[in-house]
Design an enzyme around this catalytic site. Sequence first.
Site, PDB file in Angstrom:
ATOM      1  N   HIS A  54       4.944   8.277   5.891  1.00 34.20           N
ATOM      2  CA  HIS A  54       5.963   7.229   5.993  1.00 34.20           C
ATOM      3  C   HIS A  54       7.003   7.729   7.001  1.00 34.20           C
ATOM      4  O   HIS A  54       7.864   8.544   6.670  1.00 34.20           O
ATOM      5  CB  HIS A  54       6.618   6.986   4.633  1.00 34.20           C
ATOM      6  CG  HIS A  54       5.698   6.407   3.608  1.00 34.20           C
ATOM      7  ND1 HIS A  54       5.249   5.106   3.669  1.00 34.20           N
ATOM      8  CD2 HIS A  54       5.142   6.943   2.490  1.00 34.20           C
ATOM      9  CE1 HIS A  54       4.457   4.863   2.631  1.00 34.20           C
ATOM     10  NE2 HIS A  54       4.364   5.965   1.913  1.00 34.20           N
ATOM     11  N   GLU A 103       3.055  13.449  -5.423  1.00 34.60           N
ATOM     12  CA  GLU A 103       4.475  13.809  -5.264  1.00 34.60           C
ATOM     13  C   GLU A 103       4.960  14.786  -6.333  1.00 34.60           C
ATOM     14  O   GLU A 103       5.938  14.537  -7.034  1.00 34.60           O
ATOM     15  CB  GLU A 103       5.334  12.534  -5.241  1.00 34.60           C
ATOM     16  CG  GLU A 103       4.934  11.592  -4.113  1.00 34.60           C
ATOM     17  CD  GLU A 103       5.655  10.253  -4.131  1.00 34.60           C
ATOM     18  OE1 GLU A 103       6.598  10.089  -4.932  1.00 34.60           O
ATOM     19  OE2 GLU A 103       5.267   9.372  -3.342  1.00 34.60           O
ATOM     20  N   GLU A 105      -0.849   6.772   3.734  1.00 39.03           N
ATOM     21  CA  GLU A 105       0.124   5.685   3.518  1.00 39.03           C
ATOM     22  C   GLU A 105       0.955   5.432   4.774  1.00 39.03           C
ATOM     23  O   GLU A 105       2.170   5.226   4.692  1.00 39.03           O
ATOM     24  CB  GLU A 105       1.047   6.011   2.335  1.00 39.03           C
ATOM     25  CG  GLU A 105       0.328   6.315   1.037  1.00 39.03           C
ATOM     26  CD  GLU A 105       1.262   6.544  -0.144  1.00 39.03           C
ATOM     27  OE1 GLU A 105       2.443   6.132  -0.066  1.00 39.03           O
ATOM     28  OE2 GLU A 105       0.817   7.127  -1.144  1.00 39.03           O
ATOM     29  N   ASP A 112       3.123   4.228   7.680  1.00 33.63           N
ATOM     30  CA  ASP A 112       3.917   3.150   8.259  1.00 33.63           C
ATOM     31  C   ASP A 112       5.050   3.793   9.041  1.00 33.63           C
ATOM     32  O   ASP A 112       5.353   4.981   8.862  1.00 33.63           O
ATOM     33  CB  ASP A 112       4.430   2.143   7.226  1.00 33.63           C
ATOM     34  CG  ASP A 112       5.159   2.770   6.033  1.00 33.63           C
ATOM     35  OD1 ASP A 112       5.742   3.864   6.182  1.00 33.63           O
ATOM     36  OD2 ASP A 112       5.148   2.159   4.953  1.00 33.63           O
ATOM     37  N   ASN A 129      -1.335  14.386  -2.998  1.00 35.21           N
ATOM     38  CA  ASN A 129      -0.787  13.387  -2.075  1.00 35.21           C
ATOM     39  C   ASN A 129       0.732  13.437  -2.114  1.00 35.21           C
ATOM     40  O   ASN A 129       1.326  13.543  -3.194  1.00 35.21           O
ATOM     41  CB  ASN A 129      -1.283  11.995  -2.497  1.00 35.21           C
ATOM     42  CG  ASN A 129      -0.958  10.913  -1.485  1.00 35.21           C
ATOM     43  OD1 ASN A 129      -1.318  11.020  -0.318  1.00 35.21           O
ATOM     44  ND2 ASN A 129      -0.290   9.854  -1.939  1.00 35.21           N
TER      45      ASN A 129
END
Length: 373
Positions: A261, A184, A290, A292, A225
């Site tokens: 996400h 990030e 990651e 979801d 990432n």
Amino acid sequence: MNSSRTGLRRAALAVLSAALVATAAGTAQAHPGKVGPGKGHHHGKGHPKPAASLRDLADRRHVLIGTAVDTTALAEDGAYRAATAREFSSVTAENVMKWEVVEPERGRYDWSAADELVRFARAHGQQVRGHTLLWHNQLPAWLTEGVADGSIDAKELRKILREHITAEVKHFKGKIYQWDVVNEVFEEDGSLRDSIWLQQLGPSYIADAFRWAHRADPGAKLFMNDYNVEGVNAKSTAYYELAKKLRAQGVPVQGMGVQAHLDIQYGFPTDLAANLARFDRLGLRTAITEADVRMFTPSDPAKLARQASDYRGLLAACLATKGCTSFTVWGFTDKYSWVPGTFEGEGEANILDADFRHKPAYEALREELAKRH
């Protein structure tokens, strides 16, 4: 991308060690050694063959299917532990490889929780993703306070960063197949995040981090990432241009991690496959790291169907990309999701519900993996 879950961590380690002994033998026989295609369960006559797990199906597609792991739940919840071993060929530490956990005091390292996860993975024939070496969050107080009060200057901070990355990567050398090296580092508009790293060290800290990590373990694949980089946008393009620049300079940037996400109130990133493909053409590996898909609760059939469609779309884009070798969900059961504590009124973001029942999203992943190719 979530807040730390540190309560009862030390007590849980002893429980997890015992659990490894109790569960390893059966699962290790089902999934021996390194993850590879075609490894599954064997059943005698008269015993119905159970439905293939996600990892069984992913093996056949030559992709790793992973989950972030809550190590407290792994130690204390047998159903969680069994599902982690059965369904996934890759695991990521949700929190226990982050800086505030592994070096709570300067020069005093605590690898215990992370080591337990690595032992669990090895006992169950799973690979391990390392998360994360360099982030602006979940830093130890001694570091952030030292920078704030001036007792840690830029020169000292660079030394600390080098020592941290070198120590962590060396500790896990040969046990981690992919590291999220920088996490990030860009804002939504494509500018570098105004973190303590940029403020104190300038943009060169990114190249330094990759060089130090590669020197410590030349065999691990090293990733950038971030979130909100699923589609082709200012943020993902900033990563693309950075990767191109650094690779031209010989910096060992080897992968791009797309967190994924998602939220069903927004549109699905239909250009995800195109975005992954451009990193692929640069010679980078890619990964969904990651995944979801959250929603405002309570759920209903329409929401769950949309969630399933989004999970399917994420996996399909990865499977369509030659260099996308792993697909990781950020937790697999709503029982331990980070989402309700972060997004007010939202939750139910995972592929199993809080009672470990399969949701339509789980079945969508199974169906996508089972497709002929």
